[in-house]
Structures are given as C-alpha cells and as structure tokens.
Design an enzyme around this catalytic site. Structure first.
Site, PDB file in Angstrom:
ATOM      1  N   LYS A 147       3.913  41.871   2.776  1.00 35.32           N
ATOM      2  CA  LYS A 147       2.629  42.575   2.760  1.00 35.32           C
ATOM      3  C   LYS A 147       2.723  43.873   1.985  1.00 35.32           C
ATOM      4  CE  LYS A 147       3.727  43.164   7.629  1.00 35.32           C
ATOM      5  NZ  LYS A 147       3.471  42.557   8.892  1.00 35.32           N
TER       6      LYS A 147
ATOM      7  N   LYS B 261      14.624  49.659   2.541  1.00 34.04           N
ATOM      8  CA  LYS B 261      13.438  50.515   2.614  1.00 34.04           C
ATOM      9  C   LYS B 261      13.705  51.912   2.092  1.00 34.04           C
ATOM     10  CE  LYS B 261      10.533  48.350   6.064  1.00 34.04           C
ATOM     11  NZ  LYS B 261       9.855  48.459   7.343  1.00 34.04           N
TER      12      LYS B 261
ATOM     13  N   LYS C 121      11.267  38.104  -1.303  1.00 37.47           N
ATOM     14  CA  LYS C 121      10.507  37.694  -0.117  1.00 37.47           C
ATOM     15  C   LYS C 121       9.012  37.980  -0.290  1.00 37.47           C
ATOM     16  CE  LYS C 121      10.392  40.222   3.616  1.00 37.47           C
ATOM     17  NZ  LYS C 121      10.628  40.974   4.863  1.00 37.47           N
TER      18      LYS C 121
END
Ligand code: TYM
Length: 340
Positions: A204, A117, A201
C-alpha cells in the site's frame, strides 16, 4: 509437562492506507477461511502500529473504518469473529511495555522490516515506536494466548520474534504462561508481488498506484492494471518449475491461483503454452468477479460509519474479556501489585 492452550487465532492489519490485493490474498481471504473452520478468531485493526509512521488523524480514522468494512465485506462475521481496533483495548499497550523489558534492543535492530523502512541510515530519525513495533505485535498475539497467526510471508520474522519473546518471558519468570505461537503461512499467494515489478512486494505504500490492486478499485481500473501488468515475452510454461526465474509471470499465476482457490499446478496445467494476451483477460475477469462484490459491499457499509464504530466497540468489549485476566496474571507473574 508442557502447558496446553486452547486453539485460538489472532491476526492484524495496519489501517495505514487502503488495503491491497496482497492483503486480501495473503491475509483477509484466509482469515475468512479460518473463521469458517470454526476456530475462535480474533482480528484486529492495529491503529497503534499504524502511527509508528506519521498518519493524518482524520485519514487514520477513515482508513480504520474502511479496513473494518473490508473485513466484513470479505466475509468476516463480527458475531462469530471478534473484530476491533487495537487502541480500544488498553492491554495491548500495557503488555507491550512488559515485553519491551523482556526483549533485547539487538533483536529489534535485526528486523528486516525495520531495516527496510529506515533504509539503514534514517534509523536514528525514525520513531522509537517503529523500533519497538515487533514487541507490540507480540503483545497483540500473546494478550489472547493465541496459538495460531495467519499472515503473509513478510511477517514471518516478526512471528519468530514473538516466539522468542514468549520463550524468554517463560524462561525468565520460570513459567509456561505464554504459548509458543505457530505462524500459519499457507496457500498460493502468501507473497503477492508488485504488478510493475515482480521482484518487489505489492504494497500500500508503493508510490505507483499501478503496482497494486486496491480493494477500492472499480472493475475498469482492475482490468486496466492487469492488462498493463509487467510480463515477459514467453508464453506460460508447461510446468510449475518453468515459472522459476520468471517473477512477473509467476506472480500473475499465483494471483490467479489465490483468487480461484486452485493450486498453482492446476492453473499452470490450464494455461500451459498460452500467451499473456489470452491469460491476462481471464485473470482480469476472475479478479473483477471476486473483488467487485467486496468493493460494492464496502461502499455500502461505509455509508454508515456509526454502525462500523458500534461493531468495533462491541468487538473491543469482547476482546477485553479475554485479555483482562491474561494481563492481570502477567502483572502478577512479573511482581506487580494489582487491585486484588
Ligand atoms: P500489514 O498491515 O503490512 O499486512 C497485513 C497482512 O497482509 C499481509 N500482506 C501480504 N500478503 C501477501 N502478499 C502481499 N503483498 C502482502 N502485503 C501484506 C501481511 O503479511 C499481513 O498478514 N505487522 C503486521 C500487522 C500486525 C499483526 C499483528 C499481524 C500487527 N500485529 C499480530 C499478525 C498478528 C503488518 O504490518 O501487516
């Protein structure tokens, strides 16, 4: 003698965007199966985790209600399972603080999700909450003395850390108060990949909407996304082994297996030698058959947000009944004076 704990399941989903087919197959569908097995199940919309990255307040409220609607539409019965949003039970934040003082900073820096992230370089600029995220996750689980946590593959490292935190707390305070929780990562679809890149992956937060199926997509959109999904030029293999090194093909087969409840080997046997031109329409048909009723029910539930809020409030009250004595005892173990 090791302490024994009552079987209890806890899991959570971040309401940081619409839910995807990955959340459905990797988590939600399995949450329903666990509820049906008759084990005590506690499911949480982790809004405090969501704000570790910026969330528009109105959208966060909307997405939390939408996620609650998705749980119920998928088959979570709020009478049999506890369904609530994290911020309504203050024990999560309180226990997380105590765990912040048990866990080590180095453990947090090692989390691959944190590294991904912040792509390494933006670490200094990310929120302190994003770094401490796994400690709050451990608190979510251990506040209920949960023994099992069903999750997708991507949460494995966080669950190992939860075990480390429980073990260090127990060791530091000379107790066996917290259970060493078991991750439950099972089934064909614990890692659903992007429809446009089988090595990434399904998420969202992916900028491309074509990479995922959202639980709010209508039947035409689902069919179109599957038709456009990336594949390779070969037909489907004769054996599961033949899916090796074919990430896009393997992903679609896994999705089929996850949706149909069949083992991957069964799907491979059924479609051995078929072209994607044959397989994709079958997959689209299956996905629409399984997801359309959920979407319809979600839309119906979303028309009554006050009822969703009532369900979440009721769930929070019941969660608090379990959490309060565990938190009180934790504070006592740590040496804090309570109200008596
Ligand atoms: P989150 O919100 O990213 O995802 C929720 C659940 O969905 C699973 N999942 C997937 N499974 C298969 N394929 C995918 N592409 C996919 N994408 C997501 C995740 O593995 C997860 O089970 N940190 C957690 C939320 C959390 C939590 C907890 C979970 C907070 N506290 C306590 C369990 C217990 C998260 O970000 O999940």
């Amino acid at each position: 003698m090791a302490a024994s704990f009552k079987p209890r399941i806890f899991s959570g989903i971040q309401p940081s965007g619409g839910l995807t087919l990955g959340n459905y197959l990797g988590a939600l569908k399995r949450f329903v199966e666990k509820q049906e097995e008759g084990i005590e199940t506690i499911y949480c919309l982790v809004d405090m985790h969501a704000i570790t990255v910026w969330q528009d307040p109105e959208k966060l409220r909307q997405q939390t209600r939408e996620a609650a609607a998705a749980f119920i539409a998928a088959g979570i019965d709020p009478k049999r399972s506890i369904l609530f949003n994290q911020s309504q039970v203050s024990g999560h934040a309180e226990l997380a603080w105590i765990f912040n003082c048990v866990a080590r900073i180095g453990w947090m820096y090692r989390m691959t999700q944190f590294k991904d992230k912040t792509s390494g370089k933006n670490a200094e600029n990310s929120s302190l909450g994003l770094l401490a995220y796994p400690s709050l996750m451990a608190a979510d689980i251990l506040l209920y003395h949960a023994t099992m946590v069903p999750v997708g593959e991507d949460q494995k490292q966080h669950l190992e850390l939860t075990r480390d935190i429980a073990a260090k707390f127990n060791h530091d305070y000379g107790t066996e108060f917290f259970p060493i929780t078991e991750p439950v990562i099972e089934g064909a679809a614990t890692r659903v990949m992007s429809l446009t890149d089988g090595t990434k992956k399904m998420s969202k937060s992916d900028p491309s909407d074509n990479s995922r199926i959202n639980l709010t997509d209508d039947a035409d959109t689902i069919a179109k996304k599957i038709r456009r999904a990336k594949t390779d030029p070969l037909p489907l293999p004769e054996t599961v082994e033949g899916l090796k090194d074919r990430p896009d093909a393997r992903n679609l087969v896994n999705i089929y297996a996850g949706l149909s409840g069949q083992p991957v080997a069964g799907v491979v046997a059924e479609f051995a030698g078929a072209q994607f031109g044959t397989f994709k329409p079958k997959l689209a048909e299956l996905a629409v058959a399984k997801l359309a009723p959920i979407t319809t029910e979600m839309n119906r539930l979303m028309k009554d947000p006050a009822e969703i809020d009532r369900i979440l409030g009721d769930g929070a009250d019941r969660a608090d009944v379990i959490a309060a004595p565990i938190l009180a005892r934790t504070k006592e173990i740590v040496g804090m004076i309570g109200r008596g």
